[in-house]
Scaffold this active site. Structure first.
Site, mmCIF file in Angstrom:
data_model
loop_
_atom_site.group_PDB
_atom_site.id
_atom_site.type_symbol
_atom_site.label_atom_id
_atom_site.label_comp_id
_atom_site.label_asym_id
_atom_site.label_seq_id
_atom_site.Cartn_x
_atom_site.Cartn_y
_atom_site.Cartn_z
ATOM 1 N N CYS A 133 0.816 -1.227 0.000
ATOM 2 C CA CYS A 133 0.000 0.000 0.000
ATOM 3 C C CYS A 133 0.845 1.272 0.000
ATOM 4 C CB CYS A 133 -0.964 -0.006 1.175
ATOM 5 S SG CYS A 133 -2.093 -1.406 1.165
ATOM 6 N N HIS A 270 -2.674 7.166 1.949
ATOM 7 C CA HIS A 270 -3.192 5.894 1.461
ATOM 8 C C HIS A 270 -4.546 5.660 2.119
ATOM 9 C CE1 HIS A 270 -3.995 1.752 0.884
ATOM 10 N NE2 HIS A 270 -3.663 1.398 2.114
ATOM 11 N N ASN A 301 -10.248 0.213 0.095
ATOM 12 C CA ASN A 301 -8.785 0.226 0.130
ATOM 13 C C ASN A 301 -8.273 -0.473 -1.125
ATOM 14 O OD1 ASN A 301 -6.080 -0.450 0.517
ATOM 15 N ND2 ASN A 301 -6.305 -0.767 2.725
#
Lengths: 345, 85
Positions: A133, A270, A301
């Site tokens: 990520c 993020h 996500n």
């Protein structure tokens, strides 16, 4: 070589490199969002969860799941094509293609080489990076340094994920959180600084916070009853790490760019989880008017794609405009992290 | 420092739980898994964080991972307080 031999061989020349140091910036952004929108109301019952719990603990209302036709390559190519068009750069002028991805389910060839080929980047170097990520800020850091040093004229930095390929669809800890999509930027030369120095690092001691359940071991071929490796996460460990360790990293990136937190117009973390986004936004010391990306509400996500997707949403809805100063920070499995200040294209 | 009692933990747990999930912590809640009491893993982390601040302890991730019931928390905290006494 013996000392005597070294004396006998004359020096014939010394290495030289062209001095091309210059500034870099993001010239264009493009994204791809899968067609299918899946709501938390739809997912909650099959995971044995309350929709209200999903909203409270993650902030995710909707997310996009890719169809079989929306392959990783297709999404990456679509996002990259739009980024090139936005930048006014042809694929032929791309010197390197970098794809940050965690869900490219083959060892070789790289996704970057295929994306470059389809787009017509016939002169480009190409490789994938794995920084989970944190992939997008890692890719932007590499791209910026390549442009600044003259290694490449223009670099495509792409984050692309089909997280649904590596998430166990019945795992109540992850299946409501992760989703699919792609985002890309073109990084190119600039008269003024447009991408600040990266603040980054890793801490392998926290590997059990988020990772895979196993390896693509050959034994999987022999015993069809064995489960495939799947994403596994102890979300509270990620939350604890992110909310105790990352604000200093963010401030380090801001300081390295010669700014203070109050100079930052836009915070682009993020999109891991709304609780982490809110906690970080409160810790860094931004000014009151800072705009915080909260695309997780409608995109979930998407790992390395989340930052460009979130930026696209802010631009598309008019919340931010070109020329604003943003702080991007990515963090994920490893654990790894990276932050940099960017000027919004 | 005095011991960490089940009542101390209960006070922290009630502060952590919101109205939606406010659990019935009457009776013998000590041996019941946090999940059964409607405390998810983030809520257990929140409890541990409150205890860290109030009792000046550093509770490592692994210790939190092993806190599956309120009794685990009481035992852990008392063990740490004894060590630091």
């Amino acid at each position: 070589m013996t000392p005597a031999a070294r004396e006998e061989k004359p020096v014939t020349g010394s290495l030289s490199v062209p001095d091309k140091a210059r500034h870099s910036r993001i010239l264009g952004l493009g994204v791809y969002r899968p067609e299918r929108v899946v709501s938390s109301a739809e997912l909650a019952p099959r995971l044995g969860l309350d929709e209200a719990w999903i909203l409270k603990r993650s902030g995710v209302r909707n997310r996009r799941f890719a169809s079989p036709e929306e392959t990783l390559a297709m999404m990456a190519e679509a996002a990259a094509g739009k980024a090139l068009a936005a930048a006014g750069v042809t694929a032929w002028d791309v010197g390197c293609v970098i794809v940050a991805t965690t869900s490219h389910l083959t060892q070789m060839p790289s996704l970057a080489s295929q994306v470059g080929h389809v787009l017509g980047a016939g002169r480009a170097a190409a490789f994938d990076i794995l920084a989970a990520c944190a992939g997008f800020p890692y890719a932007v850091a590499l791209a910026s340094d390549m442009v600044r040093s003259g290694t490449a004229g223009h670099v495509l930095a792409i984050g692309a994920e089909r997280m649904t390929d590596i998430v166990e669809p019945t795992d109540a800890g992850t299946a409501f959180l992760f989703a699919d999509g792609a985002g890309a930027v073109v990084v190119g030369p600039s008269d003024t600084p447009g991408i600040g120095p990266v603040a980054w690092g890793s801490d392998g001691s926290r590997a059990d916070a988020v990772g895979m359940t196993g390896y693509w071991d050959p034994v999987l071929r022999e015993d069809a009853s064995l489960p495939w490796p799947r994403l596994s996460m102890q979300g509270w460990r990620v939350y604890r790490w992110a909310t105790t360790e990352l604000a200093p990293v963010a401030r380090q990136a801001i300081d390295a760019a010669g700014l203070t937190p109050s100079d930052i117009d836009v915070f682009l973390p993020h999109q891991a989880n709304m609780l982490i986004i809110d906690a970080l936004a409160g810790q860094i010391g931004f000014g009151e008017g800072v705009i915080v990306a909260r695309d997780i509400q409608n995109s979930g996500n998407t790992s390395s794609a989340s930052i460009p997707l979130a930026l696209d949403h802010l631009l598309a809805t008019g919340q931010v405009k070109s020329g604003m100063t943003a702080l991007a920070i990515g963090f994920g499995s490893g654990v790894v992290y990276a932050a940099q200040v960017i000027e919004i294209p | 420092m005095s011991a960490f009692t089940p009542e101390d933990l209960k006070t922290i747990m009630l502060r952590t739980a919101d109205e939606d999930t406010a659990s019935d912590l009457d009776g013998d809640f000590l041996g019941r898994p946090f999940a059964d009491l409607d405390f998810d893993s983030l809520a257990v982390l929140e409890i541990a964080t409150s205890i860290q601040e109030r009792y000046h302890l550093v509770i490592p991730d692994q210790a939190i991972a092993e806190m599956t019931t309120p009794r685990d928390v009481v035992d852990y905290v008392n063990g740490q307080l004894r060590e630091s006494a």
